[in-house]
Scaffold this motif. Structure first.
Motif, mmCIF file in Angstrom:
data_model
loop_
_atom_site.group_PDB
_atom_site.id
_atom_site.type_symbol
_atom_site.label_atom_id
_atom_site.label_comp_id
_atom_site.label_asym_id
_atom_site.label_seq_id
_atom_site.Cartn_x
_atom_site.Cartn_y
_atom_site.Cartn_z
ATOM 1 N N LEU A 84 15.307 0.715 16.512
ATOM 2 C CA LEU A 84 14.152 1.582 16.277
ATOM 3 C C LEU A 84 14.452 2.718 15.297
ATOM 4 N N ASN A 88 11.960 2.926 12.109
ATOM 5 C CA ASN A 88 11.121 4.130 12.107
ATOM 6 C C ASN A 88 11.605 5.193 11.127
ATOM 7 N N ASP A 89 12.688 4.922 10.405
ATOM 8 C CA ASP A 89 13.209 5.865 9.426
ATOM 9 C C ASP A 89 12.150 6.088 8.337
ATOM 10 N N PRO A 90 11.706 7.315 8.134
ATOM 11 C CA PRO A 90 10.658 7.558 7.132
ATOM 12 C C PRO A 90 11.095 7.247 5.701
ATOM 13 N N ASP A 117 -0.146 2.329 11.177
ATOM 14 C CA ASP A 117 0.659 2.711 12.334
ATOM 15 C C ASP A 117 2.119 2.278 12.196
ATOM 16 N N LEU A 118 2.352 1.145 11.527
ATOM 17 C CA LEU A 118 3.713 0.650 11.336
ATOM 18 C C LEU A 118 4.372 1.207 10.072
ATOM 19 N N GLY A 119 3.613 1.976 9.303
ATOM 20 C CA GLY A 119 4.145 2.564 8.086
ATOM 21 C C GLY A 119 4.359 1.539 6.974
#
Length: 125
Positions: A84, A88-90, A117-119
């Motif tokens: 994760l 989830n790393d921007p 939502d998942l970027g």
């Protein structure tokens, strides 16, 4: 309509191989930052990759983009907890890249929301 889709991810230095395994889509291309540049056939091209890259083939049965988005949503929901921080790393850039050879597609708000939502960005050719 013929559509080819891939989920592409880029990161400055992160090794994306475990992420590729966890998402369970066929890997089209994979390299780490600093690896020697190679052609799709494996021939050396000279130089080194400046960023890590992972491209996964997305092949929904109906070849529709909304169905591909649903497959990606399901795959992301199954990512192990230890991965994760990577997903989830921007600074991890994620793109659903679609090549549409004929016809067209319609994306509705629910599919767009999943990508948001998942970027995941959406790219077309």
């Amino acid at each position: 309509m013929t559509t080819h889709m891939s989920l592409q991810m880029r990161h400055e230095f992160q090794d994306l191989s475990k992420l590729g395994e966890a998402l369970e889509f066929p890997v089209a291309r994979l390299w780490k930052s600093g690896d020697k540049c190679r052609s799709p056939n494996g021939d050396l091209l000279g130089g080194c990759y400046e960023e890590s890259y992972l491209a996964l083939k997305i092949k929904p049965p109906s070849k529709s983009i909304p169905e591909a988005i649903e497959l990606i949503r399901i795959a992301f929901a199954k990512i192990p907890v230890e991965l994760l921080p990577i997903i989830n790393d921007p600074t991890l850039r994620k793109i659903l890249y679609c090549t549409i050879e004929s016809g067209g597609e319609e994306l509705r708000l629910p599919e767009i929301k999943v990508l948001f939502d998942l970027g995941i960005e959406l790219g077309f050719d």
